[in-house]
Scaffold this active site. Structure first.
Site, mmCIF file in Angstrom:
data_model
loop_
_atom_site.group_PDB
_atom_site.id
_atom_site.type_symbol
_atom_site.label_atom_id
_atom_site.label_comp_id
_atom_site.label_asym_id
_atom_site.label_seq_id
_atom_site.Cartn_x
_atom_site.Cartn_y
_atom_site.Cartn_z
ATOM 1 N N GLU A 196 -8.779 0.040 -2.045
ATOM 2 C CA GLU A 196 -8.096 1.416 -2.149
ATOM 3 C C GLU A 196 -6.539 0.899 -2.760
ATOM 4 O O GLU A 196 -6.383 1.412 -4.044
ATOM 5 C CB GLU A 196 -8.094 2.272 -0.857
ATOM 6 C CG GLU A 196 -7.648 3.739 -1.343
ATOM 7 C CD GLU A 196 -7.247 4.340 0.105
ATOM 8 O OE1 GLU A 196 -7.147 5.531 -0.054
ATOM 9 O OE2 GLU A 196 -7.314 3.902 1.325
ATOM 10 N N HIS A 197 -5.955 0.465 -1.933
ATOM 11 C CA HIS A 197 -4.440 0.246 -2.301
ATOM 12 C C HIS A 197 -4.353 -1.324 -2.236
ATOM 13 O O HIS A 197 -4.812 -1.906 -1.375
ATOM 14 C CB HIS A 197 -3.441 0.556 -1.285
ATOM 15 C CG HIS A 197 -3.667 2.076 -0.896
ATOM 16 N ND1 HIS A 197 -3.013 2.842 -1.560
ATOM 17 C CD2 HIS A 197 -4.248 2.738 0.027
ATOM 18 C CE1 HIS A 197 -2.986 4.103 -1.112
ATOM 19 N NE2 HIS A 197 -3.824 4.089 0.034
#
Length: 440
Positions: free
Chosen positions: A334-335
């Site tokens: 995601e990040h």
């Protein structure tokens, strides 16, 4: 206090099954959840407001009336009056940056070109007619999520935008979230959350207007409701427990790296946070620093980070930057936080990530709140096929075409041939009629 456990993996030595587990990270047992959620959905569909209010009382502890489901003008005014000016200024800055970044995503309204003489084809962008923006509240209040969802929806030109967020036990909605919605230009906020909110936005109730699409992160019950209602509504980008990979080389500041590693871990015990590096000296320093950083956190957040470091987090040791990059693309975070000597050189080699934050200063919190990039991102490996939320999530494309007599004379025979081959006689006859009409 027991000694902190931090998982450590040597990537090249992981057995295949252990590597698969590392890639998969958290996977909820959906069978029990979906059974509960299906009952809530059916109840709201059948009984409308009555069911919505009962589930809100049972799950959120808020005793609302039908007239109180939608936030009133008086409540918006009270929120504005109550909000700390410093927080209001922070929201204004964040929303301005989010708006500027997302403005670049707004597509040209339409385009067309001549495919061949007399055959004109193009596309046109139009907004979705109505959207519901889901803002969770289970582990806190999130005005930043309101900003990340409302801003691109407004820029897309969606005529009907409704935010829904769970009320507190006192029946109120977080003041900062209400102010953020108004700053973005959104006037409708519903006090509802969970599977019951997804059902209400899908089918409508006496007080809730149904929408075409729902966008926004939620817990496993919200996610399950979206899955079950797929087809009745567009459930938007999947967003589950928070996750991150910190990718670094020997140039990384160990304390900076350690601080970034625990950022997403403090979201909850089912989050995932990995440091991926071939720089063993940095990894060793990070392991030494983390306990002191965790010790300074409030008990709840400290517990979350400790659970993640022993669960879906830890250190992944690789043999080279090349191997680190290969793992990052396989994991599809995601990040992705890139703390290396030449981060821009790595960007073309990163294929699968919800967002990529480059260099020592592009901290995850800056991305989450104020840089302007959208922080509503695909999780659980879905970054391999899904994108961060943006303006286009709230729009749709339509193709259009115009054909002159010259163009039809050239392409209608082709359509007839293909229609006959695919055994569609009505298709073939219609195309032939256009051709005959031109030739008459």
């Amino acid at each position: 206090m027991s000694e902190l456990k931090i998982n450590s993996y040597v990537l090249s030595e992981l057995p295949p099954e252990k590597r698969r587990q590392l890639i998969r990270r958290v996977r909820a047992n959906n069978s029990n959840v979906e059974g509960v959620v299906r009952g809530i959905i059916d109840d709201v569909q059948q009984r409308g407001d009555e069911a919505l209010l009962e589930h809100t009382l049972r799950l959120d502890g808020a005793a609302l009336t039908a007239n109180g489901i939608r936030v009133s003008e008086e409540e918006f005014a009270a929120a504005q009056e109550k909000l700390d000016p410093k927080l209001a200024a922070a929201l204004e800055t964040a929303i301005a940056n989010i708006r500027k970044h997302h403005s670049a995503q707004v597509p040209q309204e339409s385009w067309m070109h001549e495919v061949r003489p007399g055959v004109i084809a193009g596309e046109r962008w139009t907004p979705i007619a109505s959207v519901g923006l889901y803002v969770p509240r289970g582990k806190g209040s999130f005005p930043s999520v309101v900003a990340m969802l409302c801003t691109p929806a407004v820029l897309a030109g969606v005529p009907e935008i409704a935010v829904c967020t769970p009320p507190g036990p006192d029946g109120t909605v977080d003041a900062a979230s209400l102010v953020a919605a108004r700053m973005c230009g959104v006037k409708t906020v519903y006090k509802m959350g969970g599977a019951q909110a997804v059902a209400a936005l899908t089918y409508g109730t006496q007080s809730v207007t149904p929408v075409e699409k729902i966008v926004g992160p939620g817990n496993q019950y919200v996610s399950a409701a979206k899955r079950l209602l797929y087809g009745a509504i567009d459930p938007g980008t999947p967003a589950g427990p928070s996750e991150s990979i910190i990718l670094c080389d020997g140039s990384a500041d160990p304390e900076l790296t350690a601080r970034e590693l625990i950022v997403e871990a403090e979201h909850g015990p089912d989050s995932a946070a990995l440091l991926v590096t071939h720089a063993d000296e940095v990894a060793a320093a990070v392991v030494k620093i983390i306990p002191s950083l965790i010790a300074k956190l409030p008990p709840k957040r400290r517990g979350f980070v400790e659970s993640v470091m022993a669960g879906y987090g830890g250190i992944v040791h690789t043999s080279s930057l090349r191997e680190s990059l290969a793992f990052v693309n396989e994991w599809a975070p995601e990040h992705l936080r890139v703390i290396t000597e030449s981060p821009f050189e790595l960007l073309p080699r990163i294929q699968h990530a919800g967002e990529v934050l480059l260099g020592s200063n592009a901290s995850i919190p800056l991305g989450n709140f104020v840089i302007g990039v959208n922080a509503i991102l695909p999780t659980a490996g879905m970054a391999r096929s899904q994108s961060c939320v943006g303006v286009l999530d709230f729009m749709k494309r339509s193709g259009f075409a115009y054909v002159t007599d010259e163009g039809a004379a050239a392409i209608a025979p082709v359509a007839v041939t293909l229609a006959e081959y695919e055994d569609f006689p009505a298709h073939a006859a219609a195309a032939q009629y256009v051709l005959d009409r031109i030739n008459r």
